[in-house]
Design an enzyme around this catalytic site. Sequence first.
Site, PDB file in Angstrom:
ATOM      1  N   HIS A  18       0.842  -1.209   0.000  1.00  0.00           N
ATOM      2  CA  HIS A  18       0.000   0.000   0.000  1.00  0.00           C
ATOM      3  C   HIS A  18       0.876   1.258   0.000  1.00  0.00           C
ATOM      4  CE1 HIS A  18      -2.980  -2.713   2.305  1.00  0.00           C
ATOM      5  NE2 HIS A  18      -3.554  -2.477   1.155  1.00  0.00           N
ATOM      6  N   LYS A  42     -16.485  -7.042   6.391  1.00  0.00           N
ATOM      7  CA  LYS A  42     -15.169  -7.621   6.663  1.00  0.00           C
ATOM      8  C   LYS A  42     -14.921  -7.620   8.156  1.00  0.00           C
ATOM      9  CE  LYS A  42     -11.330  -7.442   3.449  1.00  0.00           C
ATOM     10  NZ  LYS A  42     -10.427  -6.660   2.594  1.00  0.00           N
ATOM     11  N   ARG A  91      -2.162  -5.908  -8.296  1.00  0.00           N
ATOM     12  CA  ARG A  91      -1.040  -6.772  -7.897  1.00  0.00           C
ATOM     13  C   ARG A  91      -0.747  -7.849  -8.920  1.00  0.00           C
ATOM     14  NH1 ARG A  91      -3.445  -8.562  -2.429  1.00  0.00           N
ATOM     15  NH2 ARG A  91      -5.249  -8.290  -3.771  1.00  0.00           N
ATOM     16  N   SER A 130      -3.087  -7.780   3.422  1.00  0.00           N
ATOM     17  CA  SER A 130      -3.133  -7.543   4.869  1.00  0.00           C
ATOM     18  C   SER A 130      -3.367  -8.851   5.619  1.00  0.00           C
ATOM     19  CB  SER A 130      -4.235  -6.529   5.195  1.00  0.00           C
ATOM     20  OG  SER A 130      -3.981  -5.314   4.524  1.00  0.00           O
TER      21      SER A 130
HETATM   22  N1  COA Z   1      -0.202  -4.104  -1.664  1.00  0.00           N
HETATM   23  C1  COA Z   1      -0.506  -5.021  -0.733  1.00  0.00           C
HETATM   24  N2  COA Z   1      -1.750  -5.466  -0.501  1.00  0.00           N
HETATM   25  C2  COA Z   1      -2.723  -4.965  -1.261  1.00  0.00           C
HETATM   26  C3  COA Z   1      -2.486  -4.025  -2.257  1.00  0.00           C
HETATM   27  C4  COA Z   1      -1.163  -3.593  -2.441  1.00  0.00           C
HETATM   28  N3  COA Z   1      -0.830  -2.687  -3.374  1.00  0.00           N
HETATM   29  N4  COA Z   1      -3.654  -3.725  -2.851  1.00  0.00           N
HETATM   30  C5  COA Z   1      -4.579  -4.464  -2.226  1.00  0.00           C
HETATM   31  N5  COA Z   1      -4.016  -5.206  -1.274  1.00  0.00           N
HETATM   32  C6  COA Z   1      -4.691  -6.176  -0.393  1.00  0.00           C
HETATM   33  C7  COA Z   1      -5.416  -5.512   0.729  1.00  0.00           C
HETATM   34  O1  COA Z   1      -4.604  -5.419   1.895  1.00  0.00           O
HETATM   35  C8  COA Z   1      -6.588  -6.447   0.946  1.00  0.00           C
HETATM   36  O2  COA Z   1      -6.155  -7.486   1.790  1.00  0.00           O
HETATM   37  P1  COA Z   1      -7.212  -8.209   2.778  1.00  0.00           P
HETATM   38  O3  COA Z   1      -8.348  -8.691   1.916  1.00  0.00           O
HETATM   39  O4  COA Z   1      -6.403  -9.292   3.338  1.00  0.00           O
HETATM   40  O5  COA Z   1      -7.642  -7.168   3.775  1.00  0.00           O
HETATM   41  C9  COA Z   1      -6.837  -7.080  -0.419  1.00  0.00           C
HETATM   42  O6  COA Z   1      -5.638  -6.858  -1.150  1.00  0.00           O
HETATM   43  C10 COA Z   1      -7.975  -6.474  -1.169  1.00  0.00           C
HETATM   44  O7  COA Z   1      -7.741  -5.087  -1.293  1.00  0.00           O
HETATM   45  P2  COA Z   1      -8.881  -4.122  -1.856  1.00  0.00           P
HETATM   46  O8  COA Z   1      -9.444  -4.709  -3.103  1.00  0.00           O
HETATM   47  O9  COA Z   1      -8.347  -2.754  -1.894  1.00  0.00           O
HETATM   48  O10 COA Z   1     -10.011  -4.323  -0.801  1.00  0.00           O
HETATM   49  P3  COA Z   1     -10.204  -3.567   0.514  1.00  0.00           P
HETATM   50  O11 COA Z   1     -11.041  -4.395   1.379  1.00  0.00           O
HETATM   51  O12 COA Z   1      -8.889  -3.143   1.084  1.00  0.00           O
HETATM   52  O13 COA Z   1     -11.007  -2.250   0.053  1.00  0.00           O
HETATM   53  C11 COA Z   1     -12.935  -1.025  -0.777  1.00  0.00           C
HETATM   54  C12 COA Z   1     -12.133  -2.349  -0.776  1.00  0.00           C
HETATM   55  C13 COA Z   1     -13.180  -0.541   0.628  1.00  0.00           C
HETATM   56  C14 COA Z   1     -12.151   0.032  -1.541  1.00  0.00           C
HETATM   57  C15 COA Z   1     -14.281  -1.320  -1.502  1.00  0.00           C
HETATM   58  O14 COA Z   1     -14.863  -2.464  -0.918  1.00  0.00           O
HETATM   59  C16 COA Z   1     -15.247  -0.178  -1.372  1.00  0.00           C
HETATM   60  O15 COA Z   1     -15.144   0.775  -2.109  1.00  0.00           O
HETATM   61  N6  COA Z   1     -16.198  -0.269  -0.411  1.00  0.00           N
HETATM   62  C17 COA Z   1     -17.185   0.753  -0.163  1.00  0.00           C
HETATM   63  C18 COA Z   1     -18.592   0.261  -0.553  1.00  0.00           C
HETATM   64  C19 COA Z   1     -18.789   0.452  -2.041  1.00  0.00           C
HETATM   65  O16 COA Z   1     -18.794   1.547  -2.574  1.00  0.00           O
HETATM   66  N7  COA Z   1     -18.928  -0.669  -2.756  1.00  0.00           N
HETATM   67  C20 COA Z   1     -18.969  -0.682  -4.170  1.00  0.00           C
HETATM   68  C21 COA Z   1     -17.535  -0.635  -4.697  1.00  0.00           C
HETATM   69  S1  COA Z   1     -17.454  -0.640  -6.451  1.00  0.00           S
END
Ligand code: COA
Length: 161
Positions: A18, A42, A91, A130
């Site tokens: 991140h 989550k 990724r 994460s």
């Molecule tokens: N380096 C390391 N890890 C990474 C990464 C990076 N560059 N990018 C993503 N990851 C990891 C994250 O840590 C996360 O790990 P986890 O599942 O073990 O916690 C996983 O990859 C998924 O990341 P991401 O796709 O960014 O999901 P998120 O849960 O962190 O965030 C939101 C997702 C919050 C942005 C999305 O669900 C959202 O917008 N929610 C709001 C509700 C909404 O509007 N929904 C409709 C969305 S279109």
Amino acid sequence: MERKALYAGSFDPVTNGHLNIIERAAKMYDSLTVAIAINPNKTEFFTVEERVEITREVTKHIPNVNVITFDGLLADHVNNNCYTAYIRGLRATLDFENELQMAQINAHLFTGETETIFLMTDPKYSYISSSIIKEVVSLGGNVEGLIPEYVEKRIKEKLSE
Ligand code: COA
């Protein structure tokens, strides 16, 4: 006009993957807002307040980064704040289909000019998440170089609570 970017996620906790995206995006825009999602779907490890504090601590060297929380629909937050860009990190090919779907529904929901911008994750971090980091730390594995030392310390403290 100020060019503002948004990078949203759970950040539970923030990793070097991140941080790599944050540092690069912060160079591309006047300001970068890291938005920590309050996501009832989550199970959280760190509370949202803890995630904000940890993320602020490890981004304090980047002057144009600020950390906030948001809940509800991401697009509502974007539309209310007129961001130039919504940043996502990619990724691996595994991320692509999910990200494509999110970018396309967001394009439908964004009422302004906000574009989703993808940054390729540094290959050093393409295999981390994460969850995997928390699992490795909890089992005593070596996460050196994958998360800031401060984050590792906080995970260990949390596990011992
Ligand atoms: N380096 C390391 N890890 C990474 C990464 C990076 N560059 N990018 C993503 N990851 C990891 C994250 O840590 C996360 O790990 P986890 O599942 O073990 O916690 C996983 O990859 C998924 O990341 P991401 O796709 O960014 O999901 P998120 O849960 O962190 O965030 C939101 C997702 C919050 C942005 C999305 O669900 C959202 O917008 N929610 C709001 C509700 C909404 O509007 N929904 C409709 C969305 S279109």
